[in-house]
Design a protein around this motif. Structure first.
Motif, PDB file in Angstrom:
ATOM      1  N   TYR A  89       7.275 -25.755   8.984  1.00  0.00           N
ATOM      2  CA  TYR A  89       7.369 -26.789  10.015  1.00  0.00           C
ATOM      3  C   TYR A  89       6.233 -26.644  11.027  1.00  0.00           C
ATOM      4  CZ  TYR A  89       8.888 -29.269  14.158  1.00  0.00           C
ATOM      5  OH  TYR A  89       8.926 -30.087  15.241  1.00  0.00           O
ATOM      6  N   GLY A  90       6.003 -25.418  11.486  1.00  0.00           N
ATOM      7  CA  GLY A  90       4.943 -25.184  12.463  1.00  0.00           C
ATOM      8  C   GLY A  90       3.564 -25.543  11.927  1.00  0.00           C
ATOM      9  N   ALA A  91       3.303 -25.174  10.673  1.00  0.00           N
ATOM     10  CA  ALA A  91       2.008 -25.518  10.063  1.00  0.00           C
ATOM     11  C   ALA A  91       1.862 -27.019   9.892  1.00  0.00           C
ATOM     12  CB  ALA A  91       1.866 -24.803   8.723  1.00  0.00           C
ATOM     13  N   SER A  92       2.943 -27.694   9.471  1.00  0.00           N
ATOM     14  CA  SER A  92       2.901 -29.147   9.311  1.00  0.00           C
ATOM     15  C   SER A  92       2.641 -29.837  10.643  1.00  0.00           C
ATOM     16  CB  SER A  92       4.220 -29.658   8.721  1.00  0.00           C
ATOM     17  OG  SER A  92       4.453 -29.092   7.473  1.00  0.00           O
ATOM     18  N   LYS A  93       3.277 -29.345  11.683  1.00  0.00           N
ATOM     19  CA  LYS A  93       3.080 -29.911  13.023  1.00  0.00           C
ATOM     20  C   LYS A  93       1.626 -29.748  13.472  1.00  0.00           C
ATOM     21  CE  LYS A  93       5.081 -29.800  17.603  1.00  0.00           C
ATOM     22  NZ  LYS A  93       6.026 -29.143  18.487  1.00  0.00           N
ATOM     23  N   LEU A  94       1.050 -28.570  13.190  1.00  0.00           N
ATOM     24  CA  LEU A  94      -0.359 -28.352  13.542  1.00  0.00           C
ATOM     25  C   LEU A  94      -1.283 -29.303  12.797  1.00  0.00           C
ATOM     26  CD1 LEU A  94      -0.991 -24.517  13.734  1.00  0.00           C
ATOM     27  CD2 LEU A  94      -1.235 -26.204  15.526  1.00  0.00           C
ATOM     28  N   VAL A  95      -1.024 -29.520  11.520  1.00  0.00           N
ATOM     29  CA  VAL A  95      -1.857 -30.422  10.718  1.00  0.00           C
ATOM     30  C   VAL A  95      -1.824 -31.832  11.292  1.00  0.00           C
ATOM     31  CG1 VAL A  95      -2.046 -31.543   8.464  1.00  0.00           C
ATOM     32  CG2 VAL A  95      -1.749 -29.072   8.602  1.00  0.00           C
ATOM     33  N   THR A  96      -0.651 -32.295  11.694  1.00  0.00           N
ATOM     34  CA  THR A  96      -0.560 -33.656  12.232  1.00  0.00           C
ATOM     35  C   THR A  96      -1.197 -33.770  13.624  1.00  0.00           C
ATOM     36  OG1 THR A  96       1.661 -33.250  13.130  1.00  0.00           O
ATOM     37  CG2 THR A  96       1.526 -34.196  10.925  1.00  0.00           C
ATOM     38  N   GLU A  97      -1.171 -32.693  14.404  1.00  0.00           N
ATOM     39  CA  GLU A  97      -1.743 -32.745  15.749  1.00  0.00           C
ATOM     40  C   GLU A  97      -3.250 -32.517  15.773  1.00  0.00           C
ATOM     41  OE1 GLU A  97       0.458 -29.986  18.125  1.00  0.00           O
ATOM     42  OE2 GLU A  97       2.258 -31.227  18.099  1.00  0.00           O
TER      43      GLU A  97
END
Length: 98
Positions: A89-97
């Protein structure tokens, strides 16, 4: 008698409250990881305690390598059963931001 030792996760959070101390943490993490990093920002900082045995401290750090690669570093003290899912989840959030 109260528990008087200083926990690593608590010390890191205290250190990170002052951006002037980022150099100390960058040096420590660079030596630990065997490559140079620069801290870009703190992504998350938690401290929850309902009982003395239920303490969770977690700090998520966004860092950059000398090659420009963004690295997510998490400092936490306790094992967590959903760690893999939370990191996804944290990595996915970073990719989108970014």
């Amino acid at each position: 008698m109260a528990d008087t030792h200083i926990r690593f996760d608590w010390a890191i959070k205290k250190l990170l409250r002052n951006k002037a101390n980022f150099g100390v943490l960058e040096g420590f993490l660079s030596e630990l990881l065997h490559f140079d990093i620069t801290i870009k920002t703190l992504l998350e900082s938690e401290a929850n305690q309902e009982t003395l045995d239920d303490k969770t401290n977690r700090v998520d750090i966004l860092a950059e390598t000398t090659d420009g690669e963004l690295v997510l570093i998490e400092v936490q003290n306790n094992p967590q059963h959903d760690y893999f899912h939370r990191m996804l989840y944290g990595a996915s959030k970073l990719v989108t931001e970014y």
